[in-house]
Design an enzyme around this catalytic site. Structure first.
Site, PDB file in Angstrom:
ATOM      1  N   GLU A   1       0.832  -1.053   0.106  1.00 21.88           N
ATOM      2  CA  GLU A   1       0.066   0.059  -0.130  1.00 21.88           C
ATOM      3  C   GLU A   1       0.953   1.130   0.050  1.00 21.88           C
ATOM      4  O   GLU A   1       1.854   1.399   0.891  1.00 21.88           O
ATOM      5  CB  GLU A   1      -1.055  -0.098   1.240  1.00 21.88           C
ATOM      6  CG  GLU A   1      -2.252  -0.810   1.044  1.00 21.88           C
ATOM      7  CD  GLU A   1      -2.988  -0.687   2.472  1.00 21.88           C
ATOM      8  OE1 GLU A   1      -2.979   0.355   3.003  1.00 21.88           O
ATOM      9  OE2 GLU A   1      -3.815  -1.430   2.611  1.00 21.88           O
TER      10      GLU A   1
ATOM     11  N   ASP B   1      -5.708   9.673   9.176  1.00 17.91           N
ATOM     12  CA  ASP B   1      -4.452   9.430   9.484  1.00 17.91           C
ATOM     13  C   ASP B   1      -4.003   9.667  10.990  1.00 17.91           C
ATOM     14  O   ASP B   1      -4.366  10.870  11.405  1.00 17.91           O
ATOM     15  CB  ASP B   1      -3.362   9.626   8.754  1.00 17.91           C
ATOM     16  CG  ASP B   1      -3.523   9.527   7.123  1.00 17.91           C
ATOM     17  OD1 ASP B   1      -3.938   8.268   7.092  1.00 17.91           O
ATOM     18  OD2 ASP B   1      -3.146  10.106   6.252  1.00 17.91           O
TER      19      ASP B   1
END
Length: 273
Positions: free
Chosen positions: A49, A60
């Site tokens: 990824e 995040d």
């Protein structure tokens, strides 16, 4: 059969889950990031990824936010991310690559232009965190028609009523986020994760990979008893950060990530043992 389909089939035949590793493109600089990317398969990563740095991430945690900031400060762009994938493909034609990030940079780049460029570079799939199923016409449908996998996130709050809508246009694999919140937190109940994976599997034949909160080989081994894939990101981005001196890469940077991935791969291998 896509690279992603083939890789999950290979891991299943080997009697283990796939190890999916997330790193931020361009962190801390282009050359070091390219070296990190290229070391991942040798260390035991099955699927990469690749984070597309964005200035305003919503899912995040701190470590990945900082990784994105370092990449942006170093001049990384979406075109630069695609260039890194293209360089990687000159040496590795088999490891699946999934780009993960947010829609804004893709929208600015141009959806059709981005899809064509991603395919030309050798990208296999996309995870776009802030595009729900209701917005599938924006990117998901065009990407699927062009031959890119579109991987969707499910969470502990995605109930059986919502799940079919989430899975409708999902391909490649389903990414189960093991907790509510941002990346980097700690899994509170491994048993609950296993139950969630089994519930998702009653709705789809796609592999289910679990991410968020997996930090150690032990975590990978335990979660891997139930999941088809283990996604690890925060600890890898944090490993980069811990080796930097004055924000610059050192001789320890690539090795730190490589060694951590190798350890996680050992946990994945014993998940079903």
């Amino acid at each position: 059969m896509s690279r992603i389909d083939k890789r999950f089939a290979e891991c299943k035949a080997a009697g283990r889950p796939a190890l999916v590793t997330y790193v931020m493109a361009g962190d801390p600089d282009l050359a070091t990031s390219q070296a990190i990317m290229e070391c991942l398969p040798q260390a035991g990563s099955d699927i990469i990824e690749f984070g597309m740095p964005f200035s305003d991430p919503m899912a995040d945690g701190v470590a990945i936010q900082l990784g994105g900031q370092r990449a942006l400060a170093g001049g990384m762009t979406l075109r630069g991310v695609l260039g890194m994938v293209e360089d990687f493909r000159r040496k590795d034609e088999t490891t699946p690559i999934v780009l993960m990030g947010y829609y804004n940079p893709i929208y600015i780049f141009g959806v059709d232009k981005f899809i064509a460029a991603a395919l030309d570079a050798g990208v296999d799939g996309l995870i776009v965190v802030d595009l729900p199923p209701e917005e599938d016409d924006e990117l998901c449908i065009p990407a699927l028609k062009a031959g890119l996998n579109f991987i969707r996130l499910t969470t502990p709050t995605t109930d059986d009523k919502r799940l079919p809508a989430v899975l409708k246009n999902t391909s490649g694999f389903v990414y189960y986020v093991s907790m509510n919140g941002v990346t980097g937190a700690v899994i509170k109940s491994r048993g609950a994760v296993g139950e969630a994976v089994e519930r998702i599997k009653t709705h789809t034949d796609l592999p289910v990979a679990v991410g968020f909160g997996i930090k150690t080989a032990e975590d990978a081994a335990e979660i891997g008893k139930h999941a088809d894939g283990i996604v690890v990101g925060t600890v890898l981005v944090d490993a980069v950060a811990k080796t930097l001196v004055d924000g610059k890469a050192t001789e320890k940077t690539v090795a730190a990530v490589r060694d951590l991935v190798a350890d996680l791969a050992s946990g994945v291998k014993r998940a079903r043992g």
